[in-house]
Design an enzyme around this catalytic site. Structure first.
Site, PDB file in Angstrom:
ATOM      1  N   ASP A 113      12.936  12.721  58.466  1.00  0.00           N
ATOM      2  CA  ASP A 113      13.519  11.661  57.648  1.00  0.00           C
ATOM      3  C   ASP A 113      12.744  10.405  57.613  1.00  0.00           C
ATOM      4  O   ASP A 113      11.871  10.131  58.416  1.00  0.00           O
ATOM      5  CB  ASP A 113      14.952  11.695  57.702  1.00  0.00           C
ATOM      6  CG  ASP A 113      15.475  11.178  59.142  1.00  0.00           C
ATOM      7  OD1 ASP A 113      14.742  10.150  59.734  1.00  0.00           O
ATOM      8  OD2 ASP A 113      16.436  11.510  59.732  1.00  0.00           O
ATOM      9  N   HIS A 154      22.172  11.836  58.409  1.00  0.00           N
ATOM     10  CA  HIS A 154      20.906  12.237  58.061  1.00  0.00           C
ATOM     11  C   HIS A 154      20.724  13.904  58.203  1.00  0.00           C
ATOM     12  O   HIS A 154      20.031  14.535  57.752  1.00  0.00           O
ATOM     13  CB  HIS A 154      19.891  11.678  59.008  1.00  0.00           C
ATOM     14  CG  HIS A 154      19.617  10.352  58.530  1.00  0.00           C
ATOM     15  ND1 HIS A 154      18.444   9.710  57.927  1.00  0.00           N
ATOM     16  CD2 HIS A 154      20.383   9.195  58.569  1.00  0.00           C
ATOM     17  CE1 HIS A 154      18.619   8.606  57.797  1.00  0.00           C
ATOM     18  NE2 HIS A 154      19.639   8.012  58.290  1.00  0.00           N
TER      19      HIS A 154
END
Length: 479
Positions: free
Chosen positions: A117, A19
């Protein structure tokens, strides 16, 4: 007279390199192309790894800073908790610290947005408290984003476990997805991980916008459907979606220059378009039996290979612990005599190799990968066809995108016990490096490579989508 401060964005990744990497590249574009400044706010439950520090330190320090939030306690979680549970709770339990830092940021910077995210939607509440826009940067495919947006509806209309479905799940514009190939945390609806994924999915429509690391030519049906209105949808409409991909970090980490030099020097000696690169990501490994079959399959294929190998998971409780560790290379788990027999055609590395540089090298002809989306995008921008070998998370869905939507990958078939046998591995490797099917895949991925370069050009669709986002943020300051 003092110059006015630049617009500032706070980025909150959930823990993990998969991520962090695309968000770092996103930050780089904001700084270099749009004159923003950025602060990374990184939740932790353990001390940050050297790899995380290295990636964050690669950004221009005058424009990007980072703060590791105080470690949160996860000792109360059951031992069998899924990784998704840790990711989501690391964010949720960091909210008090995030709120304190936000208070300081708002007072000192021209803060225009918080970007999270897919596991960070609880942080929207902090952004709202300070009247700051909240956006999601979606680090995976358009198909996977579509799944998240439709999850509340699927949860209400499908009973039982998804893996037991007799019909595939159909999402707008996407290839049909067999239930057992859906995102791993959805496979046990009694587990906390399922509840937390559903919780985040329900909050997606609260975002002011979703920035997607994909582009139309890569997933034409899924992207088109995401950009269209949803007629008759009684739920809150989906937020604006901005396909800005492919954003991948192509720069090597400085500290790894020595290992980079070793393998790149080896690649320099190999014929052009002759080597299969084998790597299953920073956390990817297999059982002893499967590693044995991979080794013997590579040998049986007779093709050149560069293999980044990690110990089988029976000997380690978490393959991800290898990333960034200073372990001495040891290959005692490989078949007897394998290294000696293949020394003329193969190179085996542990535990890391400079993936971006290997995929960009002229000798590299194919990539056996776990289908992480960052790795998949790197294969596209370098025009390298794929042997798709998904392991966990949403990777089985990514493999569907690579094989059926993009048509740039072959997927080896596992036997009844789930193990891919050496004969199947050898067949697929020979096909992708030296067969007619490999040539077809190579031609197709070359088209996508050109499309990727075009969409990121000054007049490209991804460049315009990112410009649209930053223009909105700048207008917020003016208003």
């Amino acid at each position: 007279m003092d110059q006015p401060q630049k617009p500032h964005v706070a980025i909150l990744p959930s823990p993990g390199l998969g991520h962090l990497n695309p968000l770092v590249e996103f930050a780089r574009r904001l700084v270099t192309d749009h004159d923003f400044t950025v602060t990374f706010l990184v939740p932790t439950d353990v001390p940050p790894s050297q790899a995380e520090k290295s990636i964050l330190h690669s950004l221009p320090p005058e424009s990007v800073d980072h703060i590791f939030l105080p470690p949160v306690n996860m000792e109360d979680l059951p031992k069998d908790s899924k990784f998704v549970t840790f990711l989501t709770l690391a964010v949720t339990r960091s909210l008090p610290a995030l709120r304190d830092i936000f208070r300081t940021l708002v007072s000192r910077r021209r803060l225009v947005s918080l970007v999270v995210d897919l596991f960070g939607t609880d942080a929207f509440d902090v952004a709202r408290e300070f009247d700051v826009a909240a956006y999601i940067f979606y680090t995976s495919t358009a198909m996977d984003l579509s799944l998240f947006l439709h999850m509340p509806e699927l949860d209400e209309t499908i009973s039982g476990e998804y893996r037991d479905l007799t019909e595939p799940v159909r999402l707008p514009g996407c290839a049909p997805i067999p239930g057992k190939e859906l995102f791993d945390p959805l496979q046990d609806r009694t587990n906390d991980a399922y509840r937390l994924v559903l919780h985040n999915a329900k909050r997606f429509r609260l975002a002011d916008g979703i920035i997607l690391n994909s582009f139309r030519e890569l997933e034409p049906g899924a992207v088109k459907a995401l950009l269209e209105d949803e007629p008759g949808n009684s739920n809150k409409p989906k937020p604006p979606i901005y396909p800005v991909g492919p954003l991948v970090n192509m720069k090597p980490r400085v500290k790894d220059a020595e290992s980079s030099n070793v393998c790149l020097a080896w690649l320099d000696k190999q014929p052009r378009g002759s080597v299969l690169f084998v790597s299953f990501g920073s956390g990817g490994t297999h059982s002893s039996e499967q590693i044995n079959e991979i080794a013997l399959g590579l040998e049986m294929s007779g093709q050149r290979f560069l293999w980044v190998v990690r110990r089988p998971f029976e000997k380690k409780d978490d393959g991800a612990t290898y990333f960034g560790r200073n372990e001495k290379p040891s290959f005692d788990f490989l078949p007897d005599g394998f290294l000696e027999r293949t020394k003329e055609v193969g190179m085996v590395m542990h535990p890391w190799a400079p993936q971006a540089q290997i995929l960009a090298h002229g000798s590299t002809a194919g990539f056996m990968t776990h289908c992480g989306w960052n790795s998949s995008l790197e294969s596209v921008v370098n025009g390298v066809p794929v042997v798709a070998w998904p392991l966990y998370a949403e990777q089985k869905m990514n493999a569907i995108v690579l094989t059926q939507e993009m048509k740039v990958a072959l997927r080896p078939k596992a036997g009844e016990n789930g193990v891919v046998k050496r004969e199947e591995i050898a067949k697929v490797v020979k096909s992708i490096i030296d067969g007619e099917e490999g040539k077809t895949l190579r031609n197709r991925i070359e088209e996508l490579k050109e499309a990727a370069a075009k969409t990121l050009s000054p007049d490209g669709a991804s460049t315009k989508a990112l410009y649209e986002v930053v223009t909105k943020w700048k207008n917020q300051l003016r208003n």
